[in-house]
Design a protein around this motif. Structure first.
Motif, PDB file in Angstrom:
ATOM      1  N   ILE A  27      -9.718 -49.481  -9.495  1.00 56.96           N
ATOM      2  CA  ILE A  27      -9.183 -50.517 -10.366  1.00 56.96           C
ATOM      3  C   ILE A  27      -8.851 -49.923 -11.742  1.00 56.96           C
TER       4      ILE A  27
ATOM      5  N   ARG B  85      -9.920 -62.294   2.179  1.00 52.09           N
ATOM      6  CA  ARG B  85      -9.839 -62.069   0.737  1.00 52.09           C
ATOM      7  C   ARG B  85     -11.117 -61.409   0.244  1.00 52.09           C
TER       8      ARG B  85
ATOM      9  N   CYS C 130     -13.270 -60.324  -3.245  1.00 49.38           N
ATOM     10  CA  CYS C 130     -13.410 -60.483  -4.693  1.00 49.38           C
ATOM     11  C   CYS C 130     -14.433 -59.471  -5.198  1.00 49.38           C
TER      12      CYS C 130
ATOM     13  N   GLN D 167     -11.827 -59.728 -10.128  1.00 54.42           N
ATOM     14  CA  GLN D 167     -10.544 -59.578  -9.446  1.00 54.42           C
ATOM     15  C   GLN D 167     -10.656 -60.138  -8.032  1.00 54.42           C
ATOM     16  N   SER D 168      -9.529 -60.645  -7.549  1.00 58.11           N
ATOM     17  CA  SER D 168      -9.454 -61.135  -6.170  1.00 58.11           C
ATOM     18  C   SER D 168      -8.283 -60.453  -5.480  1.00 58.11           C
ATOM     19  N   TRP D 169      -8.497 -60.073  -4.213  1.00 57.17           N
ATOM     20  CA  TRP D 169      -7.494 -59.326  -3.459  1.00 57.17           C
ATOM     21  C   TRP D 169      -7.361 -59.925  -2.055  1.00 57.17           C
ATOM     22  N   THR D 170      -6.157 -59.856  -1.519  1.00 60.72           N
ATOM     23  CA  THR D 170      -5.929 -60.148  -0.105  1.00 60.72           C
ATOM     24  C   THR D 170      -5.835 -58.831   0.646  1.00 60.72           C
TER      25      THR D 170
ATOM     26  N   THR E 116      -3.723 -52.433   3.253  1.00 60.43           N
ATOM     27  CA  THR E 116      -3.361 -52.500   1.840  1.00 60.43           C
ATOM     28  C   THR E 116      -4.089 -53.683   1.217  1.00 60.43           C
ATOM     29  N   ALA E 117      -4.172 -53.675  -0.115  1.00 59.54           N
ATOM     30  CA  ALA E 117      -4.807 -54.766  -0.849  1.00 59.54           C
ATOM     31  C   ALA E 117      -3.813 -55.317  -1.859  1.00 59.54           C
ATOM     32  N   GLN E 118      -3.581 -56.603  -1.786  1.00 57.81           N
ATOM     33  CA  GLN E 118      -2.633 -57.265  -2.682  1.00 57.81           C
ATOM     34  C   GLN E 118      -3.420 -58.099  -3.692  1.00 57.81           C
ATOM     35  N   ASN E 119      -3.250 -57.791  -4.990  1.00 58.82           N
ATOM     36  CA  ASN E 119      -4.019 -58.465  -6.030  1.00 58.82           C
ATOM     37  C   ASN E 119      -3.578 -59.920  -6.206  1.00 58.82           C
TER      38      ASN E 119
ATOM     39  N   SER F 155      -6.666 -61.162 -11.844  1.00 62.57           N
ATOM     40  CA  SER F 155      -7.597 -60.284 -12.545  1.00 62.57           C
ATOM     41  C   SER F 155      -7.840 -60.878 -13.927  1.00 62.57           C
TER      42      SER F 155
END
Length: 370
Positions: free
Chosen positions: A107, A124, A126, A135-138, A149-152, A155
């Protein structure tokens, strides 16, 4: 130990890795134990207490300070997420008897990742960090290449909290579940954040320091680690404090957060200490069920609990070892054989009674003939 309660008996231990162990976590299927500390993340077969093959050492990622096992969509086994001191989070998936890394992200904000949470309904993740960033990610997986992959999603910074733990709120059945974050400072603040935006929905000051947090959503109870006192139990429905499970301190000026864990379907709470003891408390009454001796005058910061083949099991790890190699200990609840012996006794009594009846009938038959 409470009377009538079978004791925990140490059944295994293993020298794990050099450097302090900071955190332990058991997979949801109770087959794999993960340990994290100054030498990164390692994984162990609970059945044999042997180390499983893992990806190459993390190197510059720093110490592993948080661990989380999750049931992730489209994965046959539990997935392990780790957070590190040098702001990395990464995921390992199991392939046969080994683990491979599927995702690794550093990050932007320079701070260690202190907490991880996962929403299995939406894949998801977090995270929270010491610099008060949430932060939270999918988590996405390409169906053709299999690449992760991680999609934000968002934040945000929430000042002056010193965040220690984070989780998705299981009682929230909306499309975008709320997120709960737990801060050490500001009188022990718990924020509920909107899952989609990170907007603060509510705040709860618990009146205690927060070093770690664990929740049983079904029972509606929350257990916090107060480094100054001990595990503290709260009711989620009315946000009231139920009781404090006091743990004595030998190092009164050197208090550190400890892991806390529910055990035995939340009938017990376990916590480490600064003097080499793992405490097992009875949740309802607060009694000390047992004190598991690890090592005199050593930090026990990392603990975990599981149920294996129907028997409760507790894991703990030393913070410092004299020879530099940290050790993981395992205790298993002794089987209560009193029921078995009662059954044997009853069976013997039945045989005696039947024998007596046969003897009486035989003599009665002889008397009639005479």
């Amino acid at each position: 130990m409470a009377s009538g309660c079978p004791p925990y008996i140490r059944c295994n231990s293993v020298q794990s890795h050099p450097g302090n162990i900071l955190v332990l976590a058991v997979s949801e299927d109770s087959k794999i134990l993960a340990s994290g500390g100054y030498e990164g993340t390692r994984v162990w077969s609970i059945k044999t207490m042997t180390q499983l093959k893992r990806p190459s050492a993390e190197g510059s990622r720093g110490a592993t300070v948080s661990l989380l096992w999750v049931r992730q969509m489209d994965e046959p086994h539990d997935v392990l997420y780790s957070g590190t001191q040098n702001r990395y989070f990464f995921a390992w998936r199991q392939v046969d008897e080994t683990f491979e890394e599927t995702l690794a992200i550093q990050i932007v904000h320079p701070s260690e990742i202190t907490g991880l949470g996962f929403d299995t309904t939406k894949n998801r993740l977090c995270i929270c960090s010491h610099n008060d960033i949430v932060q939270s990610w999918t988590i996405l997986k390409d169906p053709l290449t299999g690449k992760w992959t991680a999609q934000n999603i968002f934040s945000h910074r929430y000042p002056n909290l010193s965040l220690q733990a984070i989780m998705f709120a299981a009682f929230d059945n909306t499309k975008d579940r709320d997120i709960m974050v737990f801060g050490l400072h500001n009188n022990g603040s718990i924020y509920t954040l909107r899952g989609k935006t990170g907007e603060i929905a509510s705040e709860w000051s618990v009146g205690a320091n927060i070093g770690d947090a664990t929740v049983n959503w079904r029972e509606g109870i929350l257990c916090l680690d107060d480094p100054a006192a001990g595990p503290t139990l709260f009711c989620l429905t009315d946000q009231t404090k139920a009781r404090v499970f006091e743990i004595p301190h030998e190092r009164k000026y050197e208090m550190r957060p400890r892991q806390v864990s529910f055990a035995e379907s939340s009938l017990a709470i376990i916590s480490g200490s600064d003097h080499g003891v793992v405490y097992v408390f009875e949740t309802r009454m607060g009694d000390v069920l047992q004190e598991l001796q690890v090592c005199i005058s050593q930090w026990v910061q990392a603990v975990a609990a599981a149920e294996i083949d129907g028997a409760p099991v507790i894991f703990a790890a030393l913070m410092h070892a004299d020879d530099g190699w940290e050790e993981i200990f395992m205790w298993k609840r002794a089987q209560d054989n009193s029921i078995g012996w009662n059954k044997v006794g009853a069976f013997v009594k039945v045989l005696v009674v039947l024998g007596c009846l046969a003897f009486i009938c035989q003599n009665l038959e002889g008397y009639v003939k005479a």
